[in-house]
Design an enzyme around this catalytic site. Sequence first.
Site, short mmCIF file in Angstrom:
data_model
loop_
_atom_site.label_atom_id
_atom_site.label_comp_id
_atom_site.label_asym_id
_atom_site.label_seq_id
_atom_site.Cartn_x
_atom_site.Cartn_y
_atom_site.Cartn_z
N VAL A 73 43.45 50.18 59.80
CA VAL A 73 43.45 49.02 60.58
C VAL A 73 44.65 48.39 60.60
O VAL A 73 45.87 47.33 61.30
CB VAL A 73 43.14 47.92 59.51
CG1 VAL A 73 41.58 48.27 59.34
CG2 VAL A 73 42.76 48.00 58.16
N TYR A 77 53.16 46.22 47.33
CA TYR A 77 51.74 45.47 46.61
C TYR A 77 51.69 44.24 46.52
O TYR A 77 51.76 43.43 47.58
CB TYR A 77 51.15 46.08 45.60
CG TYR A 77 49.03 44.63 45.50
CD1 TYR A 77 48.33 45.45 45.95
CD2 TYR A 77 49.02 44.80 44.35
CE1 TYR A 77 47.39 45.38 46.44
CE2 TYR A 77 48.12 44.39 44.74
CZ TYR A 77 46.88 44.16 45.09
OH TYR A 77 45.58 43.98 44.88
P1 NAD Z 1 39.45 49.80 46.80
O1 NAD Z 1 41.00 51.03 47.03
O2 NAD Z 1 38.10 50.16 45.91
O3 NAD Z 1 39.39 49.38 48.29
C1 NAD Z 1 40.25 49.28 49.16
C2 NAD Z 1 39.31 49.82 50.23
O4 NAD Z 1 40.90 49.60 50.97
C3 NAD Z 1 38.74 51.66 50.54
O5 NAD Z 1 37.93 51.78 50.89
C4 NAD Z 1 40.43 52.11 51.42
O6 NAD Z 1 39.38 53.29 51.76
C5 NAD Z 1 40.60 50.66 52.65
N1 NAD Z 1 41.10 50.93 53.58
C6 NAD Z 1 43.13 51.60 53.02
N2 NAD Z 1 44.29 51.40 53.45
C7 NAD Z 1 43.79 51.13 54.83
C8 NAD Z 1 43.77 50.54 56.04
N3 NAD Z 1 45.10 50.92 56.48
N4 NAD Z 1 42.67 50.10 56.88
C9 NAD Z 1 41.64 51.10 57.02
N5 NAD Z 1 40.60 50.64 55.23
C10 NAD Z 1 42.08 50.55 54.64
O7 NAD Z 1 40.15 48.60 46.17
P2 NAD Z 1 39.18 47.23 45.69
O8 NAD Z 1 39.35 46.93 44.28
O9 NAD Z 1 37.93 47.37 46.22
O10 NAD Z 1 40.37 46.15 46.61
C11 NAD Z 1 39.72 45.70 47.64
C12 NAD Z 1 40.79 44.41 47.84
O11 NAD Z 1 40.59 43.59 47.17
C13 NAD Z 1 41.80 44.98 48.02
O12 NAD Z 1 42.53 44.21 49.27
C14 NAD Z 1 43.02 44.20 47.01
O13 NAD Z 1 43.84 44.19 46.86
C15 NAD Z 1 42.05 43.03 46.43
N6 NAD Z 1 42.39 42.49 45.15
C16 NAD Z 1 41.27 43.91 44.48
C17 NAD Z 1 41.05 43.14 43.11
C18 NAD Z 1 40.69 43.95 42.11
O14 NAD Z 1 40.45 44.06 40.97
N7 NAD Z 1 39.83 44.63 42.63
C19 NAD Z 1 42.28 42.37 42.71
C20 NAD Z 1 42.81 41.81 43.48
C21 NAD Z 1 42.95 41.98 44.53
#
Ligand code: NAD
Length: 340
Positions: free
Chosen positions: A57, A145
């Site tokens: 994306v 980040y």
């Molecule tokens: P994750 O790494 O499991 O999932 C992220 C997904 O985004 C992955 O499937 C990855 O392949 C995809 N991705 C990354 N870059 C991409 C790109 N350029 N194009 C298309 N897909 C892409 O992480 P998560 O824990 O599921 O986190 C999801 C979101 O929630 C993130 O934005 C993260 O910053 C946010 N978040 C998560 C937490 C947490 O504790 N899990 C806390 C704060 C924020």
Amino acid sequence: MRVAVTGGGGFLGSHLCEALMRRGDSVVCLDNFSTGEPENIAHLRAHPAFEFLHTDVSVAVDVPGRIDAVAHLASPASPPDYLRRPLQTLAVGSRGTENCLRLARRHDARFVLASTSEVYGDPLVHPQGEDYWGNVNPVGPRSVYDEAKRYAEAVSAAYRRSHSVNAGILRIFNTYGPRMRPQDGRVVSSFITQALAGEPLTIYGDGKQTRSFCYVDDLVRGIVAMLDSPEAGPFNLGNPAERTVTELAELVLGITGATSELQYHPLPVDDPVRRRPVITRAQERLGWYPEVGIEEGLRRTVEWFAARPRDVAAGAAAIRGGQQDGPAVMSAGTAAEAGF
Ligand code: NAD
Ligand code: UDP
């Protein structure tokens, strides 16, 4: 609704796709599997309400047909993941977010940004309410980040003001549950993996730093509530029950019955000392609050990991070998694709 979920192949994203489909929405999942797993969505692939687009994306977001909402979750989230992918992380937070906002604008769709408690950096105010502006090192390793997400918030707010995009911001605090990768390097997945593999639990620093851990089902309910709402936020989403890292290790040992020792390692640079959300706003404006306590949430997560012994053994070996750590070399092709 027909909802575009970026990062839908990841930990949170795959649970969100499921939750939306359970209530009758259809989902277009966009992912490049940089930190996600095809297996997370394998069970959804054949469903008529599910479409998958393999795409980065940061490069472009093109979704055929009408879209009612965009949930933008694509981004590495685990510290070892984003430290290995510094430029990709900046790209997806900046250009990736802009591409998703443009998609929402074209369709007059709701837009929800998955931002993070990391926008508060190493907070000087405790607990953290949304009015706190944070304490972020703009040039430290974690800045790729933190600052990407801060920019993502800024550009979402600007699209709301300048282009009347119905954009809302969620600041997600540490969330855990089934489908975290055993080797992703986050504390909950690492401790469970190490305990199940009979290996020492790696505590960074003195283990007195705190986090507030939210179970995935609770968190996903909050994202769905935000998709249904016209609120701008930002709203904190997290479970305010705060624990030290050592307390978490002891909980994991208790639940798994493991007798692993606690092994101390240096604290990563700029690792926040404490973190706890004030969630009054999400409670009042979205009617959201977490329901699953940490013991129950960890029990469910341990059960999921324990059912995958081969992945756990491989994850433990990867953690032991430091494979989840250190900077990854970005290939020329990837760099060019991401626009660097
Ligand atoms: P994750 O790494 O499991 O999932 C992220 C997904 O985004 C992955 O499937 C990855 O392949 C995809 N991705 C990354 N870059 C991409 C790109 N350029 N194009 C298309 N897909 C892409 O992480 P998560 O824990 O599921 O986190 C999801 C979101 O929630 C993130 O934005 C993260 O910053 C946010 N978040 C998560 C937490 C947490 O504790 N899990 C806390 C704060 C924020
Ligand atoms: N942590 C730890 N051992 C590990 C992984 C992480 O002690 O094997 C610590 C880490 O230093 C931090 C806390 O646990 O203080 C939470 O780390 P995580 O990477 O899960 O999330 P974040 O730092 O983004 O809150």
